[in-house]
Scaffold this active site. Structure first.
Site, short mmCIF file in Angstrom:
data_model
loop_
_atom_site.label_atom_id
_atom_site.label_comp_id
_atom_site.label_asym_id
_atom_site.label_seq_id
_atom_site.Cartn_x
_atom_site.Cartn_y
_atom_site.Cartn_z
N HIS A 185 8.81 58.89 9.28
CA HIS A 185 7.66 58.28 8.61
C HIS A 185 7.49 56.84 9.09
CE1 HIS A 185 5.01 56.80 5.59
NE2 HIS A 185 5.84 56.71 4.57
N CYS A 225 2.22 52.97 2.61
CA CYS A 225 2.40 54.21 3.37
C CYS A 225 1.08 54.88 3.76
CB CYS A 225 3.25 55.20 2.59
SG CYS A 225 4.92 54.61 2.27
N CYS A 271 1.38 59.72 -0.73
CA CYS A 271 1.73 58.84 -1.84
C CYS A 271 1.93 57.43 -1.29
CB CYS A 271 2.99 59.33 -2.55
SG CYS A 271 4.44 59.52 -1.47
#
Length: 401
Positions: free
Chosen positions: A357, A91, A387
């Site tokens: 996202h 991510c 994160c």
């Protein structure tokens, strides 16, 4: 050490990451090329000056395989001398690409690097590349579990209720709706067009301005069955025996949305700005990455931010705005608790719960948003943090110039 300046930042709109989403008809390379071409056109960039193109991309298989950065640059019309590299820090990949570009420029060995990220979650489903993160034996050995379980574990240990995470999600949607209504993203979005030049998507598709607390409360927990019926909660209790029962509070409404999109950032030294006749919008002040226990996984933005602050010689109070990726609502809630940051400085235009996202592009999009928000409010510094799967965190501090 030379300054690594950010000269401009653009992104595509985010499209819903499913077959009915507006960007499903666009290949990942099309999305990346849209952002890269838009950046070059807007800055008047002579792409023969580009030392490298570094893009984040998480699911590097199928249409997103074979170093998409290089071929997207070619499709965008970049000079043949502009090479490409594709990076994967899950991510954090989009921000990792920017940090890589910043490090290259700050080293003095590179003058101009285009960074960013791309992810088409509708065409290349998350997890379709396989790998150790999905290996049951690896999960058992290192304590890794699906991220939603980690989010519920954090909420349980910190006493965050379903109402807490739903209320945060509602505020994310409200802030996003307000920013969109005020056209805050106008200066950054490059519309995605088809081969005939017709606009496929010009605005973010995922936000739901009509979201209500009652509506959020009716959604079923997304990870409860996985935790209770497939034994994952038992693995959590083995690592955290004080947790008698995991409270499953995260749903599709208070977690990040699955979307498609791409972003591009121009990073360079002073000489590049002089050559382009452009003033930098910001400089990269510091950066950090950290590892963390891979089961709880999602609290690493806190140590990553502290490390970046220490490297910059700054305190939390020196940061005007924070962009904390809303992978799950509990992540920014825990961040604000631990660092003592008020909510009015965090994700001021909403976050990934509202916008979505797009894994490999999100970090670059967050930096773009942070820069736009700093300029809109006349502020100076921002910290961007995410994160990361496998128990990692990343943070970058930028400062307007």
């Amino acid at each position: 050490m030379p300054d690594a300046f950010i000269y401009d930042a653009v992104r595509t709109p985010r499209g819903k990451g499913k077959a009915s989403g507006a960007l499903y008809t666009q290949r990942p390379i099309d999305l990346a090329a849209t952002a890269l071409a838009g950046l070059a056109q807007r800055t008047g960039l002579d792409t023969s000056l580009v030392d490298d193109v570094v893009l984040g991309c998480v699911t590097q298989t199928g249409e997103q395989g074979a170093c998409i950065a290089r071929f997207a640059a070619l499709q965008a019309g970049y000079d043949l001398d502009a090479p490409g590299s594709t990076v994967n820090r899950f991510c954090g990949s989009g921000l990792e690409a920017i940090n890589t570009a910043g490090s290259m420029v700050a080293s003095g060995f590179f003058d101009c690097v285009v960074a960013g990220g791309v992810e088409s979650m509708s065409r290349v489903p998350m997890g379709s590349d396989g790998g150790a993160i999905f290996d049951v034996s690896q999960q058992s050995r290192f304590g890794s579990v699906p991220q939603g379980i980690s989010a519920d574990l954090i909420a349980t240990r910190r006493g965050k209720t379903r109402h807490d995470v739903d209320a945060f999600a509602l505020e994310s949607q409200r802030r996003a709706a307000e920013a969109i209504a005020a056209d805050r993203h106008r200066g950054s979005i490059i519309p995605v067009v088809d081969e005939g030049g017709l606009v496929v998507l010009g605005t973010d598709e995922h936000p739901r301005a009509s979201t209500t607390l009652d509506g959020l409360g009716q959604l079923r927990p997304s990870f409860e069955m996985m935790g209770t019926q497939f034994g994952v909660d038992a693995l959590v209790r083995k690592q955290y025996p004080e947790v008698e029962r995991v409270s499953h509070v995260h749903t599709a409404g208070n977690s990040s949305g699955i979307v498609d999109g791409s972003a591009a950032i121009l990073v360079g030294n002073k000489a590049i700005g002089d050559a382009l006749g452009r003033r930098p919008r910001a400089r990269i002040r510091s950066m950090a990455v950290v590892g963390e226990e891979p089961l709880i996984m999602l609290t690493a933005p806190m140590p990553a931010t502290r490390k970046a602050l220490a490297r910059a010689g700054m305190e939390v109070a020196d940061i005007d705005l924070f962009e904390v990726n809303e992978a799950f609502a509990v992540v920014p809630l825990a961040f604000m608790d631990d660092l003592g940051v008020p909510h009015d400085k965090v994700n001021v235009w909403g976050g990934a719960i509202a916008y979505g996202h797009p894994l490999g592009a999100t970090g670059a999009m967050l930096l773009n948003t942070a820069l736009d928000a700093l300029e809109a409010r006349g502020l100076g510094t921002a910290c961007i943090t995410l994160c990361i799967g496998g128990g990692m965190g990343i943070a970058t501090i930028i400062e307007r110039v």
